[in-house]
Design a protein around this motif. Structure first.
Motif, short mmCIF file in Angstrom:
data_model
loop_
_atom_site.label_atom_id
_atom_site.label_comp_id
_atom_site.label_asym_id
_atom_site.label_seq_id
_atom_site.Cartn_x
_atom_site.Cartn_y
_atom_site.Cartn_z
N VAL A 1 0.86 -1.18 0.00
CA VAL A 1 0.00 0.00 0.00
C VAL A 1 0.90 1.23 0.00
O VAL A 1 1.78 1.36 0.85
CB VAL A 1 -0.93 0.00 1.23
CG1 VAL A 1 -1.78 1.26 1.27
CG2 VAL A 1 -1.80 -1.25 1.23
N ASP A 2 0.67 2.13 -0.97
CA ASP A 2 1.50 3.33 -1.08
C ASP A 2 1.07 4.40 -0.07
O ASP A 2 0.13 4.19 0.72
CB ASP A 2 1.55 3.87 -2.51
CG ASP A 2 0.22 4.44 -3.00
OD1 ASP A 2 -0.68 4.70 -2.18
OD2 ASP A 2 0.10 4.63 -4.23
N MET A 3 1.73 5.54 -0.10
CA MET A 3 1.47 6.60 0.88
C MET A 3 0.06 7.18 0.79
O MET A 3 -0.46 7.73 1.75
CB MET A 3 2.50 7.72 0.72
CG MET A 3 3.88 7.30 1.14
SD MET A 3 5.14 8.55 0.87
CE MET A 3 4.59 9.85 1.96
N SER A 4 -0.58 7.04 -0.37
CA SER A 4 -1.94 7.56 -0.51
C SER A 4 -3.00 6.52 -0.17
O SER A 4 -4.19 6.79 -0.27
CB SER A 4 -2.16 8.08 -1.94
OG SER A 4 -2.13 7.01 -2.86
N GLY A 5 -2.58 5.32 0.23
CA GLY A 5 -3.51 4.26 0.61
C GLY A 5 -3.93 3.34 -0.52
O GLY A 5 -4.77 2.47 -0.35
N HIS A 6 -3.33 3.53 -1.71
CA HIS A 6 -3.64 2.69 -2.87
C HIS A 6 -2.86 1.38 -2.79
O HIS A 6 -1.65 1.39 -2.58
CB HIS A 6 -3.31 3.42 -4.17
CG HIS A 6 -3.62 2.63 -5.39
ND1 HIS A 6 -4.87 2.58 -5.94
CD2 HIS A 6 -2.83 1.85 -6.17
CE1 HIS A 6 -4.84 1.80 -7.01
NE2 HIS A 6 -3.62 1.35 -7.17
N GLU A 7 -3.57 0.25 -2.93
CA GLU A 7 -2.90 -1.05 -2.94
C GLU A 7 -2.41 -1.38 -4.34
O GLU A 7 -3.15 -1.25 -5.31
CB GLU A 7 -3.85 -2.14 -2.46
CG GLU A 7 -3.19 -3.52 -2.43
CD GLU A 7 -4.12 -4.60 -1.95
OE1 GLU A 7 -4.88 -5.14 -2.79
OE2 GLU A 7 -4.10 -4.89 -0.74
N TRP A 8 -1.15 -1.80 -4.42
CA TRP A 8 -0.54 -2.18 -5.69
C TRP A 8 -0.21 -3.66 -5.68
O TRP A 8 0.29 -4.18 -4.69
CB TRP A 8 0.76 -1.39 -5.91
CG TRP A 8 0.52 0.06 -6.13
CD1 TRP A 8 0.49 1.05 -5.19
CD2 TRP A 8 0.27 0.69 -7.38
NE1 TRP A 8 0.25 2.26 -5.77
CE2 TRP A 8 0.10 2.07 -7.12
CE3 TRP A 8 0.18 0.24 -8.68
CZ2 TRP A 8 -0.16 2.98 -8.13
CZ3 TRP A 8 -0.08 1.15 -9.69
CH2 TRP A 8 -0.24 2.51 -9.40
N ILE A 9 -0.48 -4.31 -6.80
CA ILE A 9 -0.05 -5.69 -7.00
C ILE A 9 0.98 -5.64 -8.12
O ILE A 9 0.67 -5.26 -9.25
CB ILE A 9 -1.22 -6.61 -7.38
CG1 ILE A 9 -2.26 -6.61 -6.25
CG2 ILE A 9 -0.71 -8.02 -7.66
CD1 ILE A 9 -3.53 -7.35 -6.59
N LEU A 10 2.21 -5.97 -7.78
CA LEU A 10 3.33 -5.86 -8.71
C LEU A 10 3.91 -7.24 -8.97
O LEU A 10 3.74 -8.17 -8.18
CB LEU A 10 4.39 -4.93 -8.11
CG LEU A 10 3.86 -3.55 -7.72
CD1 LEU A 10 4.82 -2.86 -6.77
CD2 LEU A 10 3.61 -2.72 -8.95
#
Length: 131
Positions: A88-97
């Motif tokens: 989860v990035d600083m803005s709260g968005h979850e990323w699947i990489l």
């Protein structure tokens, strides 16, 4: 304790400390979906510069972790193509990489993952879900 052992022990502070060191939690998933949550640095840089200092389009995503935090049967686990990282990035968005490459530093015990976005084309429904 030798210098290398001392440096590896110090990684507990410099690489995994979420309070003062800036580390974040991320989950490293095997292709079968099982995984482990690690602490480390996730870098996602979307503004690159060429050798002459000119801005260019590009994106570099990496995750670094203490290799001793991810051991199985007495061996360092070596993530490979097909593994995923979720954070989860600083803005709260979850990323699947997606893991493209694993670069171990066996001197200090740091594992660095080169990551990529999911490059498949999204359907119209998936694009609307992202909004």
């Amino acid at each position: 304790m030798g210098l290398r052992q001392l440096a590896e022990a110090d990684l507990a502070v410099t690489l995994t400390d979420k309070e003062t060191g800036g580390a974040v939690d991320f989950t490293l998933l095997r292709p079968n979906g099982t995984g482990v949550t690690l602490q480390g640095f996730v870098g996602d840089i979307g503004y690159l510069v060429d050798t002459e200092g000119n801005p260019i389009a590009g994106r570099t995503i990496t995750a670094c972790f203490r290799m001793s935090d991810f051991v199985s049967d007495g061996e360092y686990v070596k993530p490979a193509f097909g593994w995923r990282v979720v954070y989860v990035d600083m803005s709260g968005h979850e990323w699947i990489l997606f893991v493209v490459r694993f670069e171990p530093d066996r001197t200090l015990g740091v594992g660095r993952l080169i990551l990529a976005l999911n490059l498949k084309k999204k359907s119209k429904d998936e694009e609307e879900e992202d909004e």
